[in-house]
Design a protein around this motif. Structure first.
Motif, PDB file in Angstrom:
ATOM      1  N   THR A  16       0.382  -1.113   0.067  1.00  0.00           N
ATOM      2  CA  THR A  16      -0.010  -0.216   0.038  1.00  0.00           C
ATOM      3  C   THR A  16       1.052   0.923  -0.304  1.00  0.00           C
ATOM      4  O   THR A  16       0.776   2.126  -0.680  1.00  0.00           O
ATOM      5  N   LYS A  17       1.531   1.124   1.285  1.00  0.00           N
ATOM      6  CA  LYS A  17       3.108   2.426   0.610  1.00  0.00           C
ATOM      7  C   LYS A  17       4.064   2.319  -0.667  1.00  0.00           C
ATOM      8  O   LYS A  17       4.084   3.544  -0.415  1.00  0.00           O
ATOM      9  N   ALA A  18       4.654   1.381  -0.656  1.00  0.00           N
ATOM     10  CA  ALA A  18       4.829   1.075  -2.114  1.00  0.00           C
ATOM     11  C   ALA A  18       3.922   1.845  -3.024  1.00  0.00           C
ATOM     12  O   ALA A  18       4.398   1.901  -3.947  1.00  0.00           O
ATOM     13  N   LEU A  19       2.728   1.564  -3.229  1.00  0.00           N
ATOM     14  CA  LEU A  19       1.583   1.865  -4.540  1.00  0.00           C
ATOM     15  C   LEU A  19       1.820   3.379  -4.009  1.00  0.00           C
ATOM     16  O   LEU A  19       0.527   3.480  -4.716  1.00  0.00           O
ATOM     17  N   GLU A  20       1.424   3.889  -2.666  1.00  0.00           N
ATOM     18  CA  GLU A  20       0.725   5.451  -3.195  1.00  0.00           C
ATOM     19  C   GLU A  20       1.598   6.015  -3.942  1.00  0.00           C
ATOM     20  O   GLU A  20       0.472   7.068  -4.168  1.00  0.00           O
ATOM     21  N   PRO A  21       2.483   6.082  -4.443  1.00  0.00           N
ATOM     22  CA  PRO A  21       3.337   7.660  -5.887  1.00  0.00           C
ATOM     23  C   PRO A  21       2.160   7.032  -6.619  1.00  0.00           C
ATOM     24  O   PRO A  21       1.808   7.998  -7.674  1.00  0.00           O
ATOM     25  N   LEU A  22       1.976   5.692  -6.813  1.00  0.00           N
ATOM     26  CA  LEU A  22       1.137   5.348  -8.075  1.00  0.00           C
ATOM     27  C   LEU A  22      -0.347   5.769  -7.647  1.00  0.00           C
ATOM     28  O   LEU A  22      -0.938   6.200  -8.835  1.00  0.00           O
ATOM     29  N   HIS A  23      -0.767   5.430  -6.581  1.00  0.00           N
ATOM     30  CA  HIS A  23      -2.385   5.790  -6.502  1.00  0.00           C
ATOM     31  C   HIS A  23      -2.407   8.008  -6.881  1.00  0.00           C
ATOM     32  O   HIS A  23      -3.607   7.875  -6.926  1.00  0.00           O
ATOM     33  N   GLN A  24      -1.015   7.803  -6.020  1.00  0.00           N
ATOM     34  CA  GLN A  24      -1.152   9.800  -6.203  1.00  0.00           C
ATOM     35  C   GLN A  24      -1.079   9.875  -7.981  1.00  0.00           C
ATOM     36  O   GLN A  24      -2.188  11.095  -7.938  1.00  0.00           O
ATOM     37  N   LEU A  25      -0.833   8.696  -8.745  1.00  0.00           N
ATOM     38  CA  LEU A  25      -0.672   9.443 -10.063  1.00  0.00           C
ATOM     39  C   LEU A  25      -1.901   9.338 -10.583  1.00  0.00           C
ATOM     40  O   LEU A  25      -2.084   9.864 -11.657  1.00  0.00           O
ATOM     41  N   GLN A  26      -2.697   8.450  -9.615  1.00  0.00           N
ATOM     42  CA  GLN A  26      -3.976   7.825 -10.481  1.00  0.00           C
ATOM     43  C   GLN A  26      -4.634   9.162 -10.411  1.00  0.00           C
ATOM     44  O   GLN A  26      -5.480   9.583 -11.463  1.00  0.00           O
ATOM     45  N   ARG A  27      -4.864   9.473  -9.701  1.00  0.00           N
ATOM     46  CA  ARG A  27      -4.957  10.462  -8.998  1.00  0.00           C
ATOM     47  C   ARG A  27      -5.224  11.728 -10.516  1.00  0.00           C
ATOM     48  O   ARG A  27      -5.931  12.009 -10.337  1.00  0.00           O
ATOM     49  N   VAL A  28      -4.098  12.037 -10.313  1.00  0.00           N
ATOM     50  CA  VAL A  28      -3.820  12.853 -10.966  1.00  0.00           C
ATOM     51  C   VAL A  28      -3.885  12.765 -12.738  1.00  0.00           C
ATOM     52  O   VAL A  28      -4.610  12.952 -12.896  1.00  0.00           O
ATOM     53  N   ILE A  29      -3.712  11.162 -12.631  1.00  0.00           N
ATOM     54  CA  ILE A  29      -4.238  11.140 -14.597  1.00  0.00           C
ATOM     55  C   ILE A  29      -5.633  11.527 -13.628  1.00  0.00           C
ATOM     56  O   ILE A  29      -6.592  11.317 -15.400  1.00  0.00           O
ATOM     57  N   TYR A  30      -6.523  10.261 -13.359  1.00  0.00           N
ATOM     58  CA  TYR A  30      -8.084  10.565 -13.346  1.00  0.00           C
ATOM     59  C   TYR A  30      -8.669  12.117 -12.841  1.00  0.00           C
ATOM     60  O   TYR A  30      -9.502  12.096 -14.407  1.00  0.00           O
ATOM     61  N   LEU A  31      -8.099  13.042 -12.223  1.00  0.00           N
ATOM     62  CA  LEU A  31      -7.990  13.977 -12.530  1.00  0.00           C
ATOM     63  C   LEU A  31      -8.088  14.862 -14.393  1.00  0.00           C
ATOM     64  O   LEU A  31      -8.560  15.595 -14.563  1.00  0.00           O
ATOM     65  N   ILE A  32      -6.598  14.074 -14.305  1.00  0.00           N
ATOM     66  CA  ILE A  32      -6.222  14.349 -15.766  1.00  0.00           C
ATOM     67  C   ILE A  32      -7.630  14.435 -16.880  1.00  0.00           C
ATOM     68  O   ILE A  32      -8.333  14.553 -18.265  1.00  0.00           O
ATOM     69  N   GLY A  33      -7.767  12.966 -16.924  1.00  0.00           N
ATOM     70  CA  GLY A  33      -9.385  11.975 -17.175  1.00  0.00           C
ATOM     71  C   GLY A  33     -10.839  12.562 -17.662  1.00  0.00           C
ATOM     72  O   GLY A  33     -11.043  12.874 -18.103  1.00  0.00           O
ATOM     73  N   LEU A  34     -10.887  13.344 -16.491  1.00  0.00           N
ATOM     74  CA  LEU A  34     -12.494  13.602 -15.458  1.00  0.00           C
ATOM     75  C   LEU A  34     -11.718  15.156 -16.826  1.00  0.00           C
ATOM     76  O   LEU A  34     -12.811  15.165 -17.324  1.00  0.00           O
ATOM     77  N   GLY A  35     -11.121  15.965 -16.683  1.00  0.00           N
ATOM     78  CA  GLY A  35     -10.311  17.152 -17.316  1.00  0.00           C
ATOM     79  C   GLY A  35     -10.138  16.848 -19.077  1.00  0.00           C
ATOM     80  O   GLY A  35     -11.450  18.069 -19.391  1.00  0.00           O
ATOM     81  N   GLY A  36     -10.277  15.610 -19.324  1.00  0.00           N
ATOM     82  CA  GLY A  36     -10.640  15.566 -20.719  1.00  0.00           C
ATOM     83  C   GLY A  36     -12.178  14.689 -20.928  1.00  0.00           C
ATOM     84  O   GLY A  36     -12.176  15.468 -22.034  1.00  0.00           O
ATOM     85  N   ILE A  37     -12.660  14.419 -20.445  1.00  0.00           N
ATOM     86  CA  ILE A  37     -13.747  14.153 -20.403  1.00  0.00           C
ATOM     87  C   ILE A  37     -14.843  15.078 -20.498  1.00  0.00           C
ATOM     88  O   ILE A  37     -15.825  15.633 -21.090  1.00  0.00           O
ATOM     89  N   LEU A  38     -14.654  16.419 -19.332  1.00  0.00           N
ATOM     90  CA  LEU A  38     -15.212  17.381 -20.062  1.00  0.00           C
ATOM     91  C   LEU A  38     -14.662  18.286 -21.047  1.00  0.00           C
ATOM     92  O   LEU A  38     -15.542  19.050 -20.994  1.00  0.00           O
ATOM     93  N   LEU A  39     -14.105  18.605 -20.992  1.00  0.00           N
ATOM     94  CA  LEU A  39     -13.624  18.897 -22.034  1.00  0.00           C
ATOM     95  C   LEU A  39     -13.929  18.302 -23.450  1.00  0.00           C
ATOM     96  O   LEU A  39     -14.503  19.402 -24.550  1.00  0.00           O
ATOM     97  N   ALA A  40     -14.422  17.184 -23.319  1.00  0.00           N
ATOM     98  CA  ALA A  40     -14.766  16.649 -24.833  1.00  0.00           C
ATOM     99  C   ALA A  40     -16.052  17.198 -24.366  1.00  0.00           C
ATOM    100  O   ALA A  40     -16.609  16.957 -25.860  1.00  0.00           O
ATOM    101  N   ILE A  41     -16.554  16.856 -23.431  1.00  0.00           N
ATOM    102  CA  ILE A  41     -18.018  17.498 -23.706  1.00  0.00           C
ATOM    103  C   ILE A  41     -18.816  18.710 -24.457  1.00  0.00           C
ATOM    104  O   ILE A  41     -19.288  19.248 -24.818  1.00  0.00           O
ATOM    105  N   VAL A  42     -17.658  19.953 -23.766  1.00  0.00           N
ATOM    106  CA  VAL A  42     -17.113  21.197 -24.621  1.00  0.00           C
ATOM    107  C   VAL A  42     -17.273  20.770 -25.458  1.00  0.00           C
ATOM    108  O   VAL A  42     -18.094  21.579 -26.896  1.00  0.00           O
ATOM    109  N   LEU A  43     -16.411  20.778 -25.976  1.00  0.00           N
ATOM    110  CA  LEU A  43     -16.025  20.470 -27.620  1.00  0.00           C
ATOM    111  C   LEU A  43     -17.176  19.637 -28.473  1.00  0.00           C
ATOM    112  O   LEU A  43     -17.473  19.814 -29.783  1.00  0.00           O
ATOM    113  N   GLY A  44     -17.758  18.830 -27.462  1.00  0.00           N
ATOM    114  CA  GLY A  44     -18.610  18.101 -28.062  1.00  0.00           C
ATOM    115  C   GLY A  44     -19.849  18.509 -28.725  1.00  0.00           C
ATOM    116  O   GLY A  44     -20.453  18.449 -29.123  1.00  0.00           O
ATOM    117  N   ILE A  45     -20.282  19.433 -27.299  1.00  0.00           N
ATOM    118  CA  ILE A  45     -21.398  19.856 -27.779  1.00  0.00           C
ATOM    119  C   ILE A  45     -21.185  21.491 -28.914  1.00  0.00           C
ATOM    120  O   ILE A  45     -22.263  21.447 -29.529  1.00  0.00           O
TER     121      ILE A  45
END
Length: 595
Positions: free
Chosen positions: A298-327
């Motif tokens: 769990t501790k060893a993967l904590e940097p990965l989890h932090q990176l995953q959270r950053v990736i998910y935030l980027i992904g969420l931003g990408g989805i919102l951007l895709a929605i705006v661009l799609g609209i």
């Protein structure tokens, strides 16, 4: 035109956002999976390195022990004490001469610690001398010597037979465990005893080893979790660790090497690498021990989890951007289509005066321009056809008026009453049709003819004709503001003409006075037409279907054409009702089909 249930805008938006979402999810999952696998592979690789370190440490300790034991065994005063066979002499030499000389420290003293950890000879380490029968002659600890042979202890018999050890063994003395080597003691090339030397297996060794390899270390000896460097283990976690090591050691035995397992401990997920402390043998008297190297995944993967959270935030931003661009994209793509759709709806409502705005220079712009040109051509053609059709109706109306006038002249010249009546009836029918064509000539929309005006004009003409026959008949007209299609207006007008004419002719004979009432109403898309009088009435056996008169025959035919229901009521007054469904069919085809 019906509205689409799932417009193309939503299809494009759903497809665009869905595609972006799928791509992002796949990328996120792939990146997370790759990173997770990579970290696990790195941890496993580090575990393998840790295993090699343990093997090296074990080898160094074994060589150190064997070398130290060999030096001790070669000391003259030690051989002299052993040769006496006196327990006190041997004990005195070991405790006085060797205690400070050996300086037992955990692991490898010159690399891990310079401070001795022992506070008493009982815990500093293990030194024991055996005679040729395996009976102890002396020891470092102050406890009583066993009075029986210990030749069954691993390594003792080999040493008494003159063989030097190839590995260390685990011994238990009291409640303590030791890593022990046993070597022969020679005097003039003869084995006179065996000397065992061992380091204690304690928690301090585990802690120091954990500091070196940066993993938590546990010792599992004799089916018991002897010590661990993992802090603050609850009883439940300790039992879990014990159970997992106990089960994993069978894999170590089968593989003759290390194995990696997972377990949950301290509310975390841990990876543990298990490897043997001594060579696995099937001897019944041998004590087996294992190193358990553990790391919090769990501790060893904590940097990965932090990176995953950053990736998910980027992904969420990408989805919102895709929605705006799609609209935005779908709005730009569908706006010309919606404009064209609005234009088509205006054409459905006969509005050709508002062209569709061209908003782009792409294919949609070309399509819109072409559509506007087609609408302009249709508008021009419609105007030409409307003008031509109005002229046709005007000419037909004039011709019918001429025919009506000719019939009137003929009726005035004839002296035969029957012929005069027939000519007058024909004149009224032709006048009714001429009125319809006049209305069509003046109408702007053949699908919405003002039928109330038509009825008023037609019955007024009938009244004027029959007033010349000295009949004082009062005409009551009750018509709602109703619009009919030309295909229903013509037969309905002819039915009114026949019924009103019949009432004027036959309801009040011999110049009588009376009332003829005409009413038309619309309710729930149904048209109800009634003509009633208070005259002499119809015969008792009257039937519209079996009537042989031309007027009622025409009424019956025209009612069938309208799919109308005709009822005749003669109880208090004569009332003929015609009920039919209102239709909005386009066209101006002939509505009088008598065949």
């Amino acid at each position: 035109m019906e509205s689409p249930k799932f417009p193309i805008r939503w299809k494009l938006l759903t497809g665009f956002v869905g595609l972006a979402l799928v791509v992002l999810l796949v990328v996120l999952f792939a990146v997370s999976r790759i990173l997770d696998d990579r970290i696990r592979e790195d941890i496993n690789a580090n575990f393998q390195e840790a295993g090699k370190i343990f093997e090296q440490i074990q080898d160094v300790r074994f060589r150190q022990l064997r070398q130290t034991a060999t030096l001790v065994a070669d000391m003259p005063y030690m051989k002299a004490a052993i040769s006496t066979g006196d327990e006190n002499t041997v004990n005195q030499q070991i405790r006085q001469e060797l205690a400070e000389l050996l300086h037992f420290s955990p692991l490898i003293s010159d690399t891990l610690s310079t401070q001795p950890l022992a506070t008493s000879l009982d815990s500093v380490g293990l030194v024991m001398v055996f005679d040729q029968q395996g009976v102890p002659l002396g020891q470092l600890a102050k406890m009583n010597l066993p009075d029986s042979s210990m030749i069954s202890r691993p390594g003792v018999e080999d040493a008494l037979n003159g063989r030097f050890p190839q590995q260390s063994h685990i011994w238990k003395r009291g409640n303590s465990y030791f890593n022990v080597v046993t070597i022969p003691v020679f005097l003039q090339d003869q084995v006179i005893a065996a000397l065992s030397l061992g380091y204690p297996i304690r928690n301090r060794e585990a802690e120091l080893l954990a500091e070196v390899i940066e993993y938590d270390v546990s010792y599992f000896v004799d089916n018991e979790l002897l010590t661990t460097s993992i802090d603050s283990l609850s009883d439940r976690d300790r039992n879990a660790l014990h159970s997992r090591i106990q089960n994993a050691r069978f894999d170590v035995i089968d593989r003759q090497g290390g194995t990696t397992v997972e377990l949950n401990m301290k509310d975390q997920q841990w990876l543990m690498y298990l490897l043997p402390m001594v060579e696995q043998k099937s001897q019944t008297n041998q004590i087996n021990g294992y190193y358990a190297v553990a790391k919090s995944l769990t501790k060893a993967l904590e940097p990965l989890h932090q990176l995953q959270r950053v990736i998910y935030l980027i992904g969420l931003g990408g989805i919102l951007l895709a929605i705006v661009l799609g609209i935005t994209l779908t709005r730009n793509l569908t706006r010309p289509i919606n404009r064209l759709l609005e234009g088509i709806k205006r054409i459905e409502n006969d509005d050709y005066d508002h062209p569709v705005t061209v908003e782009s220079r792409d294919e949609f712009g070309q399509l819109t321009s072409t559509f506007n040109k087609l609408v302009a051509n249709i508008k021009e053609n419609l105007r030409e056809k409307e003008t031509l059709l109005a002229e046709i109706h005007h000419r037909v109306k004039n011709n019918l008026a001429v025919i009506s006038g000719l019939l009137q002249l003929e009726s005035q010249k004839t002296e035969d009453k029957q012929t005069e009546r027939i000519l007058k009836n024909s004149q009224l029918r032709i006048h009714s049709m001429a009125t319809v064509h006049e209305m069509l000539y003046e109408a702007k929309n053949f699908n919405r003819l003002s039928f109330s005006d038509f009825v008023a004009e037609m019955v007024s003409s009938i009244q004027e004709i029959y007033e010349t026959d000295s009949k004082n008949i009062d005409l009551k007209l009750n018509t709602a503001d109703i619009n009919l299609n030309v295909n229903q207006a013509v037969p309905c007008g002819l039915i009114i003409n026949e019924l009103v004419t019949n009432a004027f002719k036959h309801a009040y004979p011999d110049g009588g006075e009376g009332v003829v009432a005409v009413s038309i109403e619309e309710k729930e898309e149904k048209i109800t037409l009634q003509v009633e009088d208070e005259g002499v009435g119809l015969p008792d056996d009257f039937s519209l279907e079996s009537s042989e008169t031309l007027g009622f025959t025409l009424v019956n035919i025209l009612a069938q054409q309208l799919k109308a229901e005709v009822t005749v009521d003669t109880e208090e007054r004569t009332t003929i009702s015609v009920i039919f469904d209102k239709e909005d069919k386009k066209g101006s085809s002939s509505s009088l089909r008598l065949n």
